[in-house]
Design a protein around this motif. Structure first.
Motif, mmCIF file in Angstrom:
data_model
loop_
_atom_site.group_PDB
_atom_site.id
_atom_site.type_symbol
_atom_site.label_atom_id
_atom_site.label_comp_id
_atom_site.label_asym_id
_atom_site.label_seq_id
_atom_site.Cartn_x
_atom_site.Cartn_y
_atom_site.Cartn_z
ATOM 1 N N THR A 103 -5.985 -8.524 1.092
ATOM 2 C CA THR A 103 -6.672 -8.668 2.308
ATOM 3 C C THR A 103 -7.732 -9.397 2.556
ATOM 4 O O THR A 103 -7.798 -9.622 3.562
ATOM 5 N N ILE A 149 -3.561 -6.602 -4.597
ATOM 6 C CA ILE A 149 -3.868 -6.189 -2.824
ATOM 7 C C ILE A 149 -5.185 -6.615 -2.627
ATOM 8 O O ILE A 149 -5.773 -6.920 -0.527
ATOM 9 N N ALA A 164 -4.839 2.142 -0.249
ATOM 10 C CA ALA A 164 -4.680 1.463 -1.635
ATOM 11 C C ALA A 164 -5.242 1.904 -2.946
ATOM 12 O O ALA A 164 -4.993 2.290 -3.726
ATOM 13 N N ASP A 165 -6.522 1.993 -3.043
ATOM 14 C CA ASP A 165 -8.008 2.316 -4.306
ATOM 15 C C ASP A 165 -6.951 3.996 -3.961
ATOM 16 O O ASP A 165 -7.725 4.744 -5.265
ATOM 17 N N ASP A 198 -4.540 -3.148 -8.470
ATOM 18 C CA ASP A 198 -4.564 -3.281 -7.590
ATOM 19 C C ASP A 198 -5.029 -4.332 -6.538
ATOM 20 O O ASP A 198 -5.964 -4.959 -5.287
ATOM 21 N N THR A 216 1.155 -1.446 0.025
ATOM 22 C CA THR A 216 -0.322 0.253 0.343
ATOM 23 C C THR A 216 0.895 0.875 0.306
ATOM 24 O O THR A 216 0.421 1.783 -0.366
ATOM 25 N N GLU A 217 2.104 1.651 0.927
ATOM 26 C CA GLU A 217 2.669 2.628 0.604
ATOM 27 C C GLU A 217 3.504 2.532 -0.171
ATOM 28 O O GLU A 217 3.431 3.878 -1.330
ATOM 29 N N VAL A 266 -6.033 9.844 2.698
ATOM 30 C CA VAL A 266 -5.323 8.579 3.750
ATOM 31 C C VAL A 266 -4.372 9.125 4.376
ATOM 32 O O VAL A 266 -5.253 7.978 5.446
ATOM 33 N N LEU A 305 -5.846 -0.585 4.970
ATOM 34 C CA LEU A 305 -4.646 -0.592 3.933
ATOM 35 C C LEU A 305 -5.211 -0.411 2.570
ATOM 36 O O LEU A 305 -4.627 0.171 1.429
ATOM 37 N N GLU A 306 -6.541 -1.194 2.552
ATOM 38 C CA GLU A 306 -6.682 -1.457 1.172
ATOM 39 C C GLU A 306 -7.351 -0.609 0.729
ATOM 40 O O GLU A 306 -7.677 -0.084 -0.308
#
Length: 219
Positions: A58, A54, A96-97, A51, A25-26, A195, A92-93
């Motif tokens: 998740t 991720i 990432a979005d 994505d 994610t970072e 974020v 975190l998901e």
């Protein structure tokens, strides 16, 4: 005894998987903002494609956590650790979005020259990534003080966001294409502000995990 050892090993694996998710994610946020700054459409497309990885990680993490709760019926302390891992995975998901959202903005702007050098948006991204790292350290070390300190960093992000929005609004004029880009850049800053909010959610979860008490860091 073997079942108990396996139980703790499963919790440990859940936490390790969470750190893998956090790292991905970072990287997604860092790369998305870099792509926006440098008009790197190839990187932007890669972020969008990755994505799915991720999302899958998740889903697996959430399923593992729920399985632990259902089969092992953990006591209060362990239950908070497992529940926190599930909640962190969701935050975190969503972070990432937002990386995907910024990557899509990069593609919309394309090779069009930026209306101004992008300095504050990368600075904002650095702050949010720093917050994310701090939240993870707070989680792994069960550090309530470090988790609480995220509130101050969130305030810094909010102030920078306001400055970016105000500056970009002043650049609005009569040219439609230029105004569209300005709107997209404001959106990029908004996604970074979100974020930071998700990161403070993680901090709040850490505090609850350790103390059993809820504290609002988004005041």
């Amino acid at each position: 005894m073997d079942n108990r050892i396996n139980y703790h090993q499963t919790i440990q694996k859940l936490q390790e998987d969470l750190l893998v998710l956090a790292k991905l994610t970072e990287e997604a946020i860092q790369q998305a903002v870099g792509a926006l700054v440098h008009h790197n459409e190839q990187t932007a497309k890669q972020i969008i494609e990755k994505d799915d990885v991720i999302d899958q990680l998740t889903l697996e993490l959430e399923e593992d956590g729920l399985r632990l709760i259902a089969l092992q019926q953990p006591m209060a302390g362990d239950l908070r650790i497992i529940s926190m891992a599930i909640k962190m995975a969701t935050d975190l998901e969503r972070i990432a979005d937002h990386a995907v959202d910024i990557a899509k903005i990069c593609l919309r702007i394309g090779s069009q020259e930026h209306v101004k050098p992008l300095v504050d948006i990368p600075k904002m991204a650095e702050l949010t990534i720093e917050m994310l790292r701090e939240s993870l350290i707070a989680y792994t070390e069960k550090d309530v003080h470090r988790a609480s300190s995220l509130a101050e960093k969130d305030d810094q992000v909010d102030r920078l966001y306001s400055e970016i929005v105000n500056e970009l609004h002043l650049l609005m004029g009569s040219e439609l294409v230029r105004n569209r880009q300005i709107t997209q850049l404001i959106l990029a800053a908004h996604f970074l502000e979100r974020v930071a909010d998700h990161t403070t959610n993680i901090g709040e979860g850490v505090i609850y995990m350790v103390t059993g008490k809820r504290k609002d860091l988004n005041i």
